[in-house]
Motif scaffolding. Structure first.
Motif, mmCIF file in Angstrom:
data_model
loop_
_atom_site.group_PDB
_atom_site.id
_atom_site.type_symbol
_atom_site.label_atom_id
_atom_site.label_comp_id
_atom_site.label_asym_id
_atom_site.label_seq_id
_atom_site.Cartn_x
_atom_site.Cartn_y
_atom_site.Cartn_z
ATOM 1 N N HIS A 93 40.573 40.803 67.893
ATOM 2 C CA HIS A 93 39.186 40.328 67.879
ATOM 3 C C HIS A 93 38.213 41.401 68.347
ATOM 4 N N LEU A 94 38.677 42.333 69.184
ATOM 5 C CA LEU A 94 37.772 43.397 69.636
ATOM 6 C C LEU A 94 37.407 44.352 68.500
ATOM 7 N N LEU A 95 38.274 44.493 67.515
ATOM 8 C CA LEU A 95 37.969 45.379 66.391
ATOM 9 C C LEU A 95 36.883 44.812 65.491
ATOM 10 N N TRP A 96 36.659 43.512 65.549
ATOM 11 C CA TRP A 96 35.632 42.890 64.716
ATOM 12 C C TRP A 96 34.276 42.858 65.409
ATOM 13 N N ARG A 97 34.224 43.325 66.638
ATOM 14 C CA ARG A 97 32.955 43.346 67.355
ATOM 15 C C ARG A 97 32.229 44.675 67.223
ATOM 16 N N GLU A 98 32.806 45.605 66.460
ATOM 17 C CA GLU A 98 32.164 46.899 66.277
ATOM 18 C C GLU A 98 30.915 46.766 65.415
ATOM 19 N N GLY A 99 30.075 47.781 65.509
ATOM 20 C CA GLY A 99 28.793 47.727 64.812
ATOM 21 C C GLY A 99 28.931 47.636 63.308
ATOM 22 N N GLY A 100 28.220 46.726 62.726
ATOM 23 C CA GLY A 100 28.203 46.566 61.277
ATOM 24 C C GLY A 100 29.283 45.667 60.731
ATOM 25 N N VAL A 101 30.347 45.431 61.472
ATOM 26 C CA VAL A 101 31.461 44.625 60.958
ATOM 27 C C VAL A 101 31.077 43.150 60.905
ATOM 28 N N LEU A 102 30.406 42.655 61.948
ATOM 29 C CA LEU A 102 30.018 41.240 61.964
ATOM 30 C C LEU A 102 28.977 40.929 60.899
ATOM 31 N N LEU A 103 28.067 41.865 60.637
ATOM 32 C CA LEU A 103 27.087 41.644 59.566
ATOM 33 C C LEU A 103 27.772 41.576 58.214
ATOM 34 N N TRP A 104 28.732 42.449 58.010
ATOM 35 C CA TRP A 104 29.498 42.404 56.755
ATOM 36 C C TRP A 104 30.295 41.106 56.651
ATOM 37 N N LEU A 105 30.874 40.644 57.768
ATOM 38 C CA LEU A 105 31.604 39.375 57.775
ATOM 39 C C LEU A 105 30.670 38.209 57.438
ATOM 40 N N GLU A 106 29.465 38.235 57.965
ATOM 41 C CA GLU A 106 28.518 37.155 57.681
ATOM 42 C C GLU A 106 28.156 37.095 56.204
ATOM 43 N N GLU A 107 27.970 38.249 55.579
ATOM 44 C CA GLU A 107 27.656 38.279 54.152
ATOM 45 C C GLU A 107 28.799 37.703 53.317
ATOM 46 N N CYS A 108 30.021 38.066 53.671
ATOM 47 C CA CYS A 108 31.166 37.570 52.909
ATOM 48 C C CYS A 108 31.370 36.069 53.116
ATOM 49 N N VAL A 109 31.079 35.564 54.313
ATOM 50 C CA VAL A 109 31.218 34.129 54.560
ATOM 51 C C VAL A 109 30.241 33.349 53.694
ATOM 52 N N LYS A 110 29.028 33.824 53.557
ATOM 53 C CA LYS A 110 28.045 33.139 52.706
ATOM 54 C C LYS A 110 28.483 33.144 51.246
ATOM 55 N N GLU A 111 29.067 34.251 50.785
ATOM 56 C CA GLU A 111 29.565 34.300 49.413
ATOM 57 C C GLU A 111 30.725 33.324 49.211
ATOM 58 N N VAL A 112 31.563 33.177 50.227
ATOM 59 C CA VAL A 112 32.694 32.247 50.127
ATOM 60 C C VAL A 112 32.192 30.810 50.035
ATOM 61 N N LEU A 113 31.167 30.472 50.796
ATOM 62 C CA LEU A 113 30.610 29.116 50.725
ATOM 63 C C LEU A 113 30.050 28.814 49.343
ATOM 64 N N LEU A 114 29.431 29.814 48.734
ATOM 65 C CA LEU A 114 28.930 29.608 47.377
ATOM 66 C C LEU A 114 30.076 29.398 46.392
ATOM 67 N N ARG A 115 31.153 30.103 46.557
ATOM 68 C CA ARG A 115 32.294 29.944 45.667
ATOM 69 C C ARG A 115 32.996 28.604 45.900
ATOM 70 N N VAL A 116 32.997 28.141 47.150
ATOM 71 C CA VAL A 116 33.606 26.833 47.431
ATOM 72 C C VAL A 116 32.777 25.731 46.794
ATOM 73 N N ASP A 117 31.471 25.817 46.931
ATOM 74 C CA ASP A 117 30.611 24.805 46.323
ATOM 75 C C ASP A 117 30.687 24.841 44.803
ATOM 76 N N ALA A 118 30.914 26.014 44.237
ATOM 77 C CA ALA A 118 31.053 26.145 42.784
ATOM 78 C C ALA A 118 32.448 25.786 42.301
ATOM 79 N N LYS A 119 33.331 25.369 43.215
ATOM 80 C CA LYS A 119 34.707 24.975 42.883
ATOM 81 C C LYS A 119 35.460 26.090 42.178
ATOM 82 N N ASP A 120 35.491 27.197 42.874
ATOM 83 C CA ASP A 120 36.255 28.349 42.378
ATOM 84 C C ASP A 120 37.735 27.984 42.346
ATOM 85 N N PRO A 121 38.487 28.364 41.305
ATOM 86 C CA PRO A 121 39.920 28.025 41.251
ATOM 87 C C PRO A 121 40.732 28.623 42.389
ATOM 88 N N LEU A 122 40.266 29.714 42.990
ATOM 89 C CA LEU A 122 40.995 30.304 44.098
ATOM 90 C C LEU A 122 41.028 29.387 45.317
#
Length: 673
Positions: free
Chosen positions: A500-529
């Motif tokens: 968990h300490l490796l994910w607290r480095e600069g820029g990593v959490l912002l990148w994680l936040e962007e990917c989480v938002k994209e995943v929510l859009l894919r879940v709502d769109a009922k992605d087959p994955l």
């Protein structure tokens, strides 16, 4: 013949040769009858010969500075053996006559230099021809050897030891990286690391060269403890080895087991004083020192165990070849695995993640198929800490097909994190940075879809409050954690607690936040994955193998140990052999302890037997090999007997008082209401 001519002839017999002066020699031969030297002819020949000799010497010095020494020694030895042969072949009467007319000093010097030059030329040509022939033969032998190794092992020696990393295995081990000083020198410099050690190494009494550890001066003098390694079999290019215990070492091992049963660490320490390189005693006391917050002594005990192991290696056993195997089912080999693992963890805590990564690859190379310590759950973390991003990406690509590394939470998230760090490096080209960023986004989104229950614990340990939309969504909500199986929860909590300490480095959490938002859009769109990941989580991760439980126990990460099953937590643990396999292969067994002859199964007898396992109420005979224990038992028996008599008196005199009677039986019970 004059005395001067005799001296010239005597000098020739020592191996000196005449000079081939051509026409000048004929003129000198005509004047040989005169005993007066020709001074006008001598100096030019001396200068010309000296210049020629100096030129030859200069040419040989340019080719090999050590060749003159070897040739001079060889020529001095060969001159005496071949003087008669050289005299007959190289000297004639004409040369003898013109030598008589030359001065003694000039003639001897010229003849010596000329002979050396001729011999050196011949030997040089002969050596060149011989070396060329040897090189051709060596090349043929190397080609044949490489072809043989390629046929037997499936990979060439040239590809394994090539300079580039493309031809090496992803778990290739290098000797120089097994030494933590190599990494410390990179950080602090050689002067800071070896400044105090250089004068001590000259007086060191140990002369054996080892790769894993360096013996220290305070250590006891090493003597063979009774451990050896033997080659079991070789097939398909792999060599299977095993450690073996001698009969004396087995007796020490039995004493160690008795000391463990006594649950007294002083008994183990006493055994170690008489057997300073007993492996299991070193491992057990290392845990005791670590628990009592003495990490330096704990680390030194592990290093001493590794030194004892390395001194008993088989001549064919190699740490870096990648073709040597050790069967984990044998208890003698399991101690080597455990010593390597503990040494690796000490190196990681010491701040040497690159060296720890090398030991991680070494443990994995000893048995990559079964992976008894589950080093695949740790190798990504050490690679991220040591910034070896390319090695993890390559391991992920090469082993994904046959090991399904994407189904492990640590590899699913760490591979994406490696691509992200490579996309942030300034030395990387812009096109490659964009490719790494695209790969990072794709891999992280797939990891979040496959393991949604990992996000919330990760953000909690990173002290980050999730977004309201993320917290309220059912995909990443509490349902994602409750619905996952205990085996999957064990893997996710292990990764979160470790990295968990490796994910607290600069820029990593912002990148994680962007990917989480994209995943929510894919879940709502009922992605087959999303549906595919749900089916995989239901079908897989039903129960974790025993090797994962062993890894979690050794990691001591409290987030993961809470998910261990009861059959693991309730089993008595042994620090020298944690969670042994159920199908162990034992080469020798511990003799059964003598059964106590007491037939009394009363509560008091069981009570004393629980305090002292060797307690015998009847005082039966003991074996001869346990005379010391028998003597202590005979001394203790009267005391225990008196104690039992006293306890019988106490139990006989116990009187139970009756409860106080009510003096008013007719009292209304409603008063208590």
């Amino acid at each position: 013949m004059s005395s001067r001519a005799l001296r010239r002839l005597k000098g020739k017999q020592r191996g000196q040769e005449a000079l081939d002066l051509g026409d000048l020699g004929e003129e000198l031969g005509q004047a040989a009858e005169d005993e007066e030297p020709l001074e006008d002819v001598g100096p030019p020949s001396k200068n010309s010969v000296n210049r020629k000799a100096k030129k030859n010497k200069t040419q040989k010095n340019l080719s090999n500075i050590y060749e003159l020494i070897c040739d001079a020694e060889k020529s001095s030895l060969e001159d005496d053996a071949e003087k008669a042969e050289d005299t007959d072949e190289t000297h004639d009467d004409k040369d003898t006559e013109h030598i008589d007319d030359q001065p003694q000093d000039q003639n001897s010097a010229n003849s010596l230099s000329g002979a050396r030059v001729k011999k050196k030329k011949k030997k040089k040509n002969k050596k060149g021809a011989t070396s060329g022939t040897q090189e051709d033969v060596a090349d043929d032998d190397i080609d044949a050897l490489l072809k043989t190794i390629e046929d037997t092992n499936g990979q060439t020696l040239q590809s394994e030891h090539s300079g580039g990393s493309d031809g090496r295995s992803p778990i290739y081990v290098e000797h120089r990286n097994l030494n933590p000083e190599t990494e410390l020198k990179r950080y602090f410099g050689a002067r800071a690391v070896l400044g105090d050690q250089r004068p001590r190494q000259r007086q060191r009494q140990y002369h054996r060269t080892t790769w894993m550890t360096v013996p220290k001066e305070p250590w006891p003098r090493f003597s063979r403890p009774g451990i050896s390694m033997s080659l079991v079999q070789s097939k398909e290019g792999l060599h299977y080895f095993t450690f073996e215990h001698s009969r004396d070492y087995q007796q020490v091992q039995f004493k160690f087991m008795d000391a463990v049963d006594s649950m007294n660490n002083n008994n183990i320490l006493t055994l170690l004083l008489t057997n300073p390189y007993h492996i299991d005693s070193l491992l057990q006391l290392s845990d005791v020192c670590r628990i009592h917050e003495d990490p330096e002594m704990a680390r030194e005990l592990i290093e001493r165990a590794l030194y004892s192991f390395e001194c008993s290696f088989h001549p064919l056993f190699s740490l870096t070849s990648g073709t040597c195997r050790l069967d984990f089912l044998r208890p003698e080999n399991r101690a080597f695995y455990l010593a390597l693992y503990k040494h690796m963890m000490f190196l990681e805590n010491r701040g040497c993640p690159r060296t720890a990564l090398e030991y991680c690859k070494l443990i994995l190379s000893l048995d990559p198929e079964s992976d008894p310590f589950c080093m695949l759950l740790l190798i990504d973390f050490l690679a991220l800490r040591s910034r070896e991003y390319h090695s993890i990406i390559r391991l992920y690509q090469d082993w994904e097909e046959h090991r399904n590394l994407s189904q492990l939470p640590n590899f699913a998230f760490s591979a994406a994190l490696c691509h992200f760090h490579l996309s942030q490096e300034d030395e990387t080209k812009q096109e490659e940075r964009e490719k790494h960023r695209q790969s990072a986004d794709r891999l992280l989104q797939h990891a979040l879809i496959m393991f949604p229950g990992l996000l919330t614990p990760l953000l909690d340990l990173c002290t980050v409050q999730p977004d309201a939309a993320v917290a309220a969504h059912a995909f990443f909500g509490p349902k994602s954690q409750i619905g996952q199986s205990p085996a999957l929860a064990e893997l996710t909590s292990l990764y979160v607690g470790r990295t968990h300490l490796l994910w607290r480095e600069g820029g990593v959490l912002l990148w994680l936040e962007e990917c989480v938002k994209e995943v929510l859009l894919r879940v709502d769109a009922k992605d087959p994955l999303v549906e595919d990941g749900l089916n995989k989580r239901k079908q897989r991760y039903q129960s974790a193998p025993r090797a994962i439980h062993r890894h979690v126990l050794l990691s001591e990460i409290k987030e993961a140990t809470s998910f261990l099953p009861l059959d693991v937590t309730t089993q008595p643990g042994m620090g020298f052999d944690p969670l042994p396999p159920l199908d162990s292969v034992t080469s020798y067994t511990r003799p059964e302890r003598p059964q106590v002859g007491a037939t009394d199964t009363s509560t008091l007898s069981l009570f004393f037997r629980s305090l002292l396992p060797s307690f015998n109420l009847q005082g039966g005979p003991r074996p001869e090999e346990e005379q010391e224990v028998a003597q202590a038992g005979r001394e203790l028996y009267p005391e225990v007997n008196r104690l039992m008599v006293a306890m019988r008196d106490v139990l006989a005199n116990i009187q139970f008082q009756e409860p106080p009677r009510d003096d008013h039986p007719d009292r209304d019970e409603e008063e208590w209401n």
